[in-house]
Design a protein around this motif. Sequence first.
Motif, PDB file in Angstrom:
ATOM      1  N   UNK A   1      65.254  -3.933  -7.564  1.00 15.16           N
ATOM      2  CA  UNK A   1      64.203  -4.208  -8.534  1.00 15.16           C
ATOM      3  C   UNK A   1      62.819  -3.901  -7.999  1.00 15.16           C
ATOM      4  N   UNK A   2      62.554  -4.354  -6.760  1.00 15.40           N
ATOM      5  CA  UNK A   2      61.223  -4.119  -6.182  1.00 15.40           C
ATOM      6  C   UNK A   2      61.076  -2.690  -5.668  1.00 15.40           C
ATOM      7  N   UNK A   3      62.140  -2.170  -5.038  1.00 15.45           N
ATOM      8  CA  UNK A   3      62.044  -0.850  -4.421  1.00 15.45           C
ATOM      9  C   UNK A   3      61.939   0.281  -5.410  1.00 15.45           C
ATOM     10  N   UNK A   4      62.734   0.263  -6.482  1.00 14.69           N
ATOM     11  CA  UNK A   4      62.711   1.367  -7.444  1.00 14.69           C
ATOM     12  C   UNK A   4      61.381   1.444  -8.181  1.00 14.69           C
ATOM     13  N   UNK A   5      60.868   0.291  -8.617  1.00 15.76           N
ATOM     14  CA  UNK A   5      59.585   0.329  -9.323  1.00 15.76           C
ATOM     15  C   UNK A   5      58.458   0.774  -8.408  1.00 15.76           C
ATOM     16  N   UNK A   6      58.511   0.349  -7.112  1.00 15.93           N
ATOM     17  CA  UNK A   6      57.467   0.775  -6.167  1.00 15.93           C
ATOM     18  C   UNK A   6      57.602   2.257  -5.832  1.00 15.93           C
ATOM     19  N   UNK A   7      58.825   2.755  -5.809  1.00 17.97           N
ATOM     20  CA  UNK A   7      59.034   4.160  -5.465  1.00 17.97           C
ATOM     21  C   UNK A   7      58.389   5.095  -6.482  1.00 17.97           C
TER      22      UNK A   7
ATOM     23  N   UNK B   1      55.724   4.553  -8.143  1.00 19.79           N
ATOM     24  CA  UNK B   1      54.266   4.488  -8.057  1.00 19.79           C
ATOM     25  C   UNK B   1      53.719   4.948  -6.711  1.00 19.79           C
ATOM     26  N   UNK B   2      54.475   4.642  -5.622  1.00 17.47           N
ATOM     27  CA  UNK B   2      53.914   4.892  -4.303  1.00 17.47           C
ATOM     28  C   UNK B   2      54.762   5.828  -3.436  1.00 17.47           C
ATOM     29  N   UNK B   3      55.872   6.292  -3.951  1.00 20.19           N
ATOM     30  CA  UNK B   3      56.709   7.210  -3.192  1.00 20.19           C
ATOM     31  C   UNK B   3      57.959   6.531  -2.663  1.00 20.19           C
ATOM     32  N   UNK B   4      58.998   7.350  -2.363  1.00 16.51           N
ATOM     33  CA  UNK B   4      60.284   6.784  -1.926  1.00 16.51           C
ATOM     34  C   UNK B   4      60.201   5.967  -0.643  1.00 16.51           C
TER      35      UNK B   4
ATOM     36  N   UNK C   1      60.587   0.593   1.866  1.00 15.37           N
ATOM     37  CA  UNK C   1      60.057  -0.460   2.719  1.00 15.37           C
ATOM     38  C   UNK C   1      59.771  -1.744   1.975  1.00 15.37           C
ATOM     39  N   UNK C   2      59.139  -1.622   0.792  1.00 22.26           N
ATOM     40  CA  UNK C   2      58.835  -2.819   0.008  1.00 22.26           C
ATOM     41  C   UNK C   2      60.095  -3.476  -0.515  1.00 22.26           C
TER      42      UNK C   2
END
Length: 758
Positions: free
Chosen positions: A663-669, A671-674, A679-680
């Motif tokens: 949930x956190x990683x895909x949405x951050x990816x 916006x900010x890259x894979x 990492x997040x």
Amino acid sequence: MDARGVLRRLLGTLGLLILAAAVLALAFFLRAQGLDRSTQWVGVGGGLLAVAAVVQKPALGLADWLRHGGSRQPMELEAVVEALAKGLARQWSLEDERHRASHPRALPVRWSVSGEAELAMAGVGWDDLGARGRTVRAPSLAGEYDTIYDTFTQRLPRQRLIVLGRGGGGKSSLARRLARDMLQMRAGQGRVPVLLSLASWDPEEDLARWVARQLVRSHPKLERLSLPPLGGGPPVQLSTALVRSDRLLLVLDGFDEIPEPSREAALEKIAELGDEVPVVMTSRTDEYRQAVQAYGGGLPRAAVVELSPVDGPAIKSYLTATTAVLPPGRWDTVFDLLDRAGGSAVTQTLQIPLMIWLACVVYRHPRSTPGELADPAAFADSGAIERHLLDNLVTAAYPRSGPRDAYRVRRAQSRLIFLAGWLKDRGTTDLAWWQLPTAARGTLPRLATGFPVGLAAGVPAAVILGTMTGFRTGAAAGAALTVLATVRAFSPAVVHFGRRLPGPIIGRVVALATGLGAGLPLVLRGQLAAGVAQGTSVGMLAGLAAGFVVHEGRSSPTRATVRVQGHLLRILHRMVVGLLIGLVFGGALGVSLGLTADPATGLTFALLAVAMGLAMGVVDSLHVWIDNEADISRAVSPKTVLRDDRAAALLRALAAGPLVAAGAGLTAAFAYGPATGLGLGCAMAFAFITTDRMIGVSGTAWGAFVLVRSWLALSGRLPWRLMAFLDDAHERGILRQSGPLHQFRHASLQQRLAARRP
């Protein structure tokens, strides 16, 4: 009136005032609308009320299901009775094997209806004890340790018995022997004996309710519901149904351990069970006699027997058979005193089975000198001899052969003293590993054990928010979450909403509201990917923080059996609750954003809210899928319960961790890259796996045990391998085991060790 009563009255008054104001406002509103419009409004309201009347029952049923769901599948009571009997039989069999290994020869215990016993039957005649043409007389109620089962089942038709004796006289051992024999000889319809220590009972509480709680503590599966009774009515908790079913034989051990001011009330509560209910109870003689005098009579239709002092020949025979015979004459001076008629301090002490056993352990080895007990200067009375034997038990149980062994004995003794003092402070004799967090008292221990939890929550939060919003915001949020988690790690929830609004639902609502509020400004500025990523991460961290406020961690152990069969309704219930919360937020946001911004933005946030709500419901449903109560028929020990809870904690955390990371990683990816997304996602998963109050390891009984045990080990009060230490003390005879609990061999040993606490 207490504070809750005052609050209820204030809320009731406030509700009436609000209702009156609403009715008054409605009247003014209808008057302002005119006759025609008022008629229309009344027609609409009447139609809505009619619809409400039709859908009220199904709506209430749906609400009840959403609140409680299929949370517990009913069970057949008869099957539970047989499973309980099977589990207890296995438990007693294992304990009996261990006891025989360390005590191959039984202590010489005899009992009969003494003069003190007859006085304790005040108001209870021998004719009261008979039933169905069977009479009971005092001479028939006498026997030895091995004959208690025959006497109880064949000579007492009502099966109501009080066993009296001196402290350490063998009352508990006799009660345990009776319970074990009844389980071994039990027929299909026979009662199941359950041994309960009265030391933990406050007579202010109903006895049946206390028994039900004790059953659930040892057998968590009994917390489930039973099938409805044949006469109808709602299902009740299995433990409660068992107590009401007349299928249990209550073996109540240690009446004298109830505080003196409460004993009269305790005897009254036990009498209220009814004079036809079989029961066995043990007590010291003087304490029970005083309670009978205060109550005004003995327990109705209950026979009373008293353990007899062990005679000299039996004492000499036991000590000769269980201790070293070389060098010759080791016991001669003690045996000479036993043969005298005067009644020396040694004779008075060794008439008690516990003291005989202690003398056996302390003077088992040939290097020991039992003749020192005959020294009148060193041991002027029986109390001095008793203290000497208790003080030297640990030293004798841990033999020494070198300098390092002396240090090992001192260290073991200090740890046992700490445990005895801890149990004394808690007012119990039950040593339960999952209660160990209560041993870390004071500000420093609480902060020291909570600080790792705070760091595990705050550091990932600082990294996540620092990456998205900047260093200052991340550091501030991380520090705040660190402080919150540290302070709340081992504290109950601040806000307890009860059944109407459980803590997990509040946590989900906080997570959704905060996340959507954090992401919405970015979306309105055209930064859709960043808004979704920030809203998701902030919402998750807000839910994590809210959990420390509104949700209590697990204070009792669980067991993991991964299965869906029999739990499908419970899993579906958790998912539907999460989905409904998401639909509520999604609908409100979708409509409002669709009208104020554009339909695409409204649809995006509506779908995001629904997805987040469903995801939280899925995570919540993992508890049902993984957590299951232990099988009633399964023999348990403290180590197996700890192992089961550890497996459940790890499985729960590792099953939910990938969902949180996704949930956190895909949405951050997006916006900010894979790389940043990976990492997040890992940081978020770590925070939830370690600290969350529902899925996190630190929120489990095992996690709390590990943290507090580590602090106590660092401070030198307990060993790192605590369970191995307790098992070793059990093997040496210092502790005994009762299902998932450890107990000191005797209450007097615990009291003596606790008195030596610095």
